[in-house]
Enzyme design. Sequence first.
Site, PDB file in Angstrom:
ATOM      1  N   ALA A 199       9.670   5.617   5.902  1.00  0.00           N
ATOM      2  CA  ALA A 199      10.210   4.639   6.844  1.00  0.00           C
ATOM      3  C   ALA A 199       9.730   3.244   6.478  1.00  0.00           C
ATOM      4  CB  ALA A 199       9.793   4.981   8.273  1.00  0.00           C
TER       5      ALA A 199
ATOM      6  N   LEU B  34     -13.580   2.923  -0.495  1.00  0.00           N
ATOM      7  CA  LEU B  34     -14.987   3.338  -0.460  1.00  0.00           C
ATOM      8  C   LEU B  34     -15.203   4.399   0.622  1.00  0.00           C
ATOM      9  CD1 LEU B  34     -16.845  -0.097  -0.809  1.00  0.00           C
ATOM     10  CD2 LEU B  34     -16.425   1.618  -2.582  1.00  0.00           C
TER      11      LEU B  34
ATOM     12  N   THR C 228       1.413   0.803   7.912  1.00  0.00           N
ATOM     13  CA  THR C 228       1.896  -0.425   8.530  1.00  0.00           C
ATOM     14  C   THR C 228       0.706  -1.198   9.112  1.00  0.00           C
ATOM     15  OG1 THR C 228       2.168   0.369  10.814  1.00  0.00           O
ATOM     16  CG2 THR C 228       3.925   0.906   9.252  1.00  0.00           C
TER      17      THR C 228
ATOM     18  N   VAL D   7       0.833  -1.203   0.000  1.00  0.00           N
ATOM     19  CA  VAL D   7       0.000   0.000   0.000  1.00  0.00           C
ATOM     20  C   VAL D   7       0.875   1.263   0.000  1.00  0.00           C
ATOM     21  CG1 VAL D   7      -1.721   1.332   1.288  1.00  0.00           C
ATOM     22  CG2 VAL D   7      -1.929  -1.157   1.114  1.00  0.00           C
TER      23      VAL D   7
ATOM     24  N   LYS E  88      -5.567  -0.266  11.069  1.00  0.00           N
ATOM     25  CA  LYS E  88      -6.809  -0.179  11.837  1.00  0.00           C
ATOM     26  C   LYS E  88      -6.638  -0.532  13.313  1.00  0.00           C
ATOM     27  CE  LYS E  88      -8.747  -3.143   9.063  1.00  0.00           C
ATOM     28  NZ  LYS E  88      -7.624  -3.752   8.318  1.00  0.00           N
TER      29      LYS E  88
ATOM     30  N   GLY F 225      -3.472 -12.685  -4.748  1.00  0.00           N
ATOM     31  CA  GLY F 225      -3.014 -11.643  -3.838  1.00  0.00           C
ATOM     32  C   GLY F 225      -4.098 -10.993  -3.021  1.00  0.00           C
TER      33      GLY F 225
ATOM     34  N   ALA G  18     -11.434   0.115   2.466  1.00  0.00           N
ATOM     35  CA  ALA G  18     -10.399   0.568   1.534  1.00  0.00           C
ATOM     36  C   ALA G  18     -10.770   1.936   0.971  1.00  0.00           C
ATOM     37  CB  ALA G  18     -10.158  -0.463   0.443  1.00  0.00           C
TER      38      ALA G  18
ATOM     39  N   LYS H  80     -13.116  -4.235  11.802  1.00  0.00           N
ATOM     40  CA  LYS H  80     -13.813  -3.249  10.977  1.00  0.00           C
ATOM     41  C   LYS H  80     -15.205  -2.961  11.531  1.00  0.00           C
ATOM     42  CE  LYS H  80     -11.361  -4.519   6.732  1.00  0.00           C
ATOM     43  NZ  LYS H  80     -11.457  -5.076   5.357  1.00  0.00           N
TER      44      LYS H  80
ATOM     45  N   GLU I  78      -4.311 -11.992   3.214  1.00  0.00           N
ATOM     46  CA  GLU I  78      -3.130 -11.625   3.970  1.00  0.00           C
ATOM     47  C   GLU I  78      -2.042 -12.677   3.709  1.00  0.00           C
ATOM     48  OE1 GLU I  78      -2.668  -8.892   5.744  1.00  0.00           O
ATOM     49  OE2 GLU I  78      -4.702  -8.178   5.313  1.00  0.00           O
TER      50      GLU I  78
END
Length: 823
Positions: free
Chosen positions: A508, A617, A559, A480, A583, A668, A615, A686, A671
């Site tokens: 980083a 949305l 991260t 990401v 999150k 993909g 994501a 979530k 996780e």
Amino acid sequence: MSNTPRQLLVQKFGGTSLADLRGFDASASVIGGYTDEYRVIVVLSAVKGVTDLLLAAIDTSMEGEDGTVHLAEAIRRERAILEALAAEGIAAPRAGKYLSEQDEVLSRMVEGIRLLGQCPEETRARILATGEGFSSRLMVDLLEGRGYRAEWSDTDILPPANDDWLDTLIDIDAAVPRVRERLAGDSQVVVLPGFYGRNSNGDIQLLGRNGTDYSAAVMAAASGAGLCQIWKEVDGFFTADPRIVKNARCLEEVSYEEAMELTYYGANVISAKALMPLAAKGIPCQVRNTYAPELPGTLVHGEAKRAETVRGISHLHGVSTVTLQGGFLRGRVGVAQRVMGTLAGVSVSTLLIVHSSSEYSLTLCVRQVDEKKALRALREEFHFELLHDLLEDINVLSDRAVISLVGEGMKHARGIAARFLTAISTAGVNVEVIAQGSTEFSISVVVMGEDAQAAARSCHTAFFGRSTHFDVVLLGCGNVGGELLAQFQRQEEALASHHMDLRVRAIASSDRLLLADDTIGLAHWREALEREGRPYGLDDIVAIRKRLGLLSPTLIDCTTDGEVASQYVRFLDAGYNIVAANKKANTRDYEYYLAMRDAEKRNFRKFLYETNVAAGLPFIDTLQSLIRSGDELNTFEGILSGSLSMIFGLLEDGVPLSQAVARAMELGYTEPDPRDDLSGMDVARKLLIIAREVGLRLELDDIAVEPVVPMDAVGQVAQEGLIEALRGHDAEFGQRIAAAAGERKVLRYVARIEDGACRVSIEAVAQDGPLGAIRDGENALVIHSRYYQPIPMVLRGYGAGAAVTAAGVFGDLLKTVWRPLDN
């Protein structure tokens, strides 16, 4: 302005223009360039650093130490220029003779000061003036060597107006006939030392700090010159200090009054004292760069076009505030007069003074070097009041700075003070004192010294910025984070077309930190991170804002690190906005959840996390808008996992569970360890975030979670054996899929809020319902509310993948931008 031939021109060259032979050559070239049109009067400072060394020689000797060390260094610097001239075959007889004489005389004087332990003011003046004596004689030698008719003049033509040895004024009326007589010759250039005049006894009296500027100004006034030029190492007056504000602009013109305000509060361009005789005689003054004479510089004159609002921002450091407080001050006549008189008696200048409306306190600013002297004098003056508790102890705060807005146009514009304070607040800086003069040419605030640069930059952005500016510190540069940087690069031209200036100041990874003073080049950031990145800790991340002087930076967390998430309150307190793809912060304990919101409000920062749920949305923003407008959630149902959406879509097509998981891994969607998806905990997090957004005070343990497969069945299996372990559940899922199909339903992994309870589980949902068609990585969020019933609001789209998640993060970043207000 028209100039007739042989009109008088006064030029002053400061120490930075006379640091070495290069500087003397550049200054001589400037002087020579004006000799065809003007008769030039040149006033010179000492060689750069020499006056400070002479002062150090005096002070060291008074302490009983060997001051000749500093004296020797001053002589060495001057002799080095003579030697450089000699190497070029240029003689400097005047300067050489003077230096040899002064070397011996000054050595005896400095040693005498050491033996006596004191230095009379007239002796101090005599020693400190020698630097200008050398540089002025050297310039005459240099000009003569270039073929110009140059003559040296002493400062007996500038008679002091009083007996002050160290900070006198010049009697300009008395100087007029003396200057006229000295200019009676036919020389092209007259050179004289700055910084001092001579009294009727021939003794030297200094003209105070930046006295050479004043020397030039009084020479212009006494001679009737048509123009005065101040030649320095800067291009002129700027909208702010260019050493602090990189995009500060050089001003074409300023008025005398504006120049006085800017210089008084820190713009070290020309002495405010020098501007008074120029303004009184209406003599324009140019500030120019010796090393870039082709640049026009800044013209200081009485006909300057009025700025719309603010002309410039000045920054004066090394300031202390002194506060008198107590009931004694209320209604008491003459207190301010006593304060000012007391400070004047010990030669302490007051930079600004503010009396509270309640008359309970009086605060003034002095230079920090005068702090102890001022405090001692005030405590002595108000000894009786302090002794009888009529006045509380006099308080001093050191290491402060004054930030000032200056511009004649300010008195004709509304809301300037509000914009000023808003800009400072945006930088996370606290204002301790605010003052505005009755002329409304300036507004000044006092802030902590360490915050002054950030405050100055923020104010410059507010009043002079034409682009929306934002700085980014990116934590996490994997899928990401890497995609986000690629989107930044692709959108660079589009952002610029909308006057948006995005600067990535730090990147980083898990173990390396790359920093940039300006911005990190995004074309080769991976190589730069590998080559220049250094190990770091979270303390280093917190320190970036002050280290780089960032105004309102945004920390983007891409991260999945719980330790990083645990520091969000600290980051907000340090002045960062936060955009979180991570999150874990929002799903920590509820107390921490509230602490983050408190920190956000307390520090006037933004904490945005749109990608935490769906994501790219825009669900969080939509939900918050509904709640703010008075809507109430009745029920919520949703498919919140792109990976499980893909897996359950394949199950619907008849693919066995084990193969569906394997296929999702290949594409993909999952996780790195698919059990993170199959456990249902990602969906539970979530859902917890959604529940908290609508006001439910829940913890993660309050969410009822049905995993896709029992974790005790696959939890202990090595990852490479996971697919084989899942084969044992293929038949069971085949049966459940068939049973649902018989009822015209499909299996989906659903998150639900109903009657204040939350659960995530496998549900059989109607094929033609809002969740039945959701598959292949899509998300869907269905809101049943007071306003949206019986037909619910549905948000649908891809809820997984680096591109859409990065786009959501980018969208949040754009919401943090603080846009400068229109002038």
